[in-house]
Design a protein around this motif. Sequence first.
Motif, PDB file in Angstrom:
ATOM      1  N   UNK A   1       3.235   3.769 -20.944  1.00 37.86           N
ATOM      2  CA  UNK A   1       4.295   2.952 -21.531  1.00 37.86           C
ATOM      3  C   UNK A   1       4.920   3.665 -22.722  1.00 37.86           C
ATOM      4  N   UNK A   2       6.052   3.133 -23.194  1.00 39.71           N
ATOM      5  CA  UNK A   2       6.734   3.709 -24.349  1.00 39.71           C
ATOM      6  C   UNK A   2       5.941   3.490 -25.628  1.00 39.71           C
ATOM      7  N   UNK A   3       4.996   2.544 -25.600  1.00 41.34           N
ATOM      8  CA  UNK A   3       4.152   2.303 -26.770  1.00 41.34           C
ATOM      9  C   UNK A   3       2.893   3.164 -26.760  1.00 41.34           C
ATOM     10  N   UNK A   4       2.681   3.945 -25.688  1.00 41.65           N
ATOM     11  CA  UNK A   4       1.547   4.856 -25.639  1.00 41.65           C
ATOM     12  C   UNK A   4       0.348   4.339 -24.879  1.00 41.65           C
ATOM     13  N   UNK A   5       0.370   3.114 -24.388  1.00 45.63           N
ATOM     14  CA  UNK A   5      -0.746   2.620 -23.586  1.00 45.63           C
ATOM     15  C   UNK A   5      -0.640   3.192 -22.168  1.00 45.63           C
ATOM     16  N   UNK A   6      -1.781   3.411 -21.530  1.00 49.69           N
ATOM     17  CA  UNK A   6      -1.758   4.015 -20.202  1.00 49.69           C
ATOM     18  C   UNK A   6      -2.984   3.609 -19.400  1.00 49.69           C
ATOM     19  N   UNK A   7      -2.862   3.757 -18.097  1.00 45.47           N
ATOM     20  CA  UNK A   7      -3.960   3.596 -17.151  1.00 45.47           C
ATOM     21  C   UNK A   7      -3.847   4.715 -16.126  1.00 45.47           C
ATOM     22  N   UNK A   8      -4.972   5.352 -15.815  1.00 47.33           N
ATOM     23  CA  UNK A   8      -5.015   6.411 -14.816  1.00 47.33           C
ATOM     24  C   UNK A   8      -6.084   6.061 -13.787  1.00 47.33           C
ATOM     25  N   UNK A   9      -5.779   6.291 -12.524  1.00 49.54           N
ATOM     26  CA  UNK A   9      -6.744   6.006 -11.466  1.00 49.54           C
ATOM     27  C   UNK A   9      -6.986   7.266 -10.644  1.00 49.54           C
ATOM     28  N   UNK A  10      -8.200   7.372 -10.123  1.00 51.97           N
ATOM     29  CA  UNK A  10      -8.515   8.493  -9.256  1.00 51.97           C
ATOM     30  C   UNK A  10      -7.880   8.331  -7.890  1.00 51.97           C
ATOM     31  N   UNK A  11      -7.221   9.384  -7.409  1.00 48.67           N
ATOM     32  CA  UNK A  11      -6.568   9.347  -6.104  1.00 48.67           C
ATOM     33  C   UNK A  11      -7.478   9.889  -5.009  1.00 48.67           C
ATOM     34  N   UNK A  12      -8.086  11.037  -5.269  1.00 46.63           N
ATOM     35  CA  UNK A  12      -8.985  11.638  -4.295  1.00 46.63           C
ATOM     36  C   UNK A  12      -9.865  12.671  -4.988  1.00 46.63           C
ATOM     37  N   UNK A  13     -11.009  12.930  -4.358  1.00 43.32           N
ATOM     38  CA  UNK A  13     -11.945  13.908  -4.916  1.00 43.32           C
ATOM     39  C   UNK A  13     -11.463  15.322  -4.669  1.00 43.32           C
ATOM     40  N   UNK A  14     -11.646  16.151  -5.676  1.00 35.80           N
ATOM     41  CA  UNK A  14     -11.519  17.598  -5.514  1.00 35.80           C
ATOM     42  C   UNK A  14     -12.920  18.179  -5.336  1.00 35.80           C
TER      43      UNK A  14
END
Length: 275
Positions: free
Chosen positions: A198-211
């Motif tokens: 977001x523009x306020x700096x909050x974020x969420x990241x999710x795993x897509x697939x294993x390397x």
Amino acid sequence: TFDDNPYSLPFDVWKGMTRFFISVINNGTLLDTLTFNLIKNNTYASGDSGISEISRILQGTLTNQTSLTLIAWPICNPDYYSGNCSVYCKVQDTCDGHYTCEVNTGNVVCSANWAGDTCTERPIGYSECPMKYDDAIIPGSGFLGTWVGSFDCNSVEYSTRMDISDLGALGTQPKGVLKFWNTEAMVNGSQEIMGTLSMQGSFTLIGLQWINKPDDQTVLFVLGDGKFDDAEQTISLEFKALGFCTSEITTLYRPKNTTKECQNGGVCVRNGTGE
């Protein structure tokens, strides 16, 4: 003579009405005349989808043997608005302003997260004309790059490295690679990640697939409750893998470069806090 249909009659300022005198001529002989008063208090903006046409069937006034169906409406030239087309407003999305124009009045309507008379003022922490990426504003371009730190999972401390390689066209869709490892536990994992910023700096990241998937872990990590501090260049977040573990909020930092002389006389460089 009407060569075009529809036919445009220019005016400087709309005064609420205009009168049409139409002559019917055949081979130079006047056959009939038709008159029409167009009365409309307000005009329409160019491109307005809500135009209400005025339709009349006109009858001849001399011989009453001619008729004409006339459809008319007053419309402003592009970038002119208000009831009499006297207000000029041109849509802007540059350092001179970020706004659209209200279709009835021509008043400036600031785009999201812009303020001021000409919509050039940003919230505290943003410049008047912020950095651009693919012609879109980046809300925190400093999020790109490498972040390092550690987190606790099931009472095991893992070192971690997060490499953000892209923010997307609007600067709000970060993606990259998450790596985590513990030498003593013989764990070495990595996965592709993607999420929202977001523009306020909050974020969420999710795993897509294993390397590289550890033997005892089947669920990809979700990096939640994320907060990016561009000024301090830190990231705080929570590591969570359903049914496996949830960490406390931990902080990641920019890696520091440490150097030492190499045996061959060159310079050795490694990322980390330097041991």
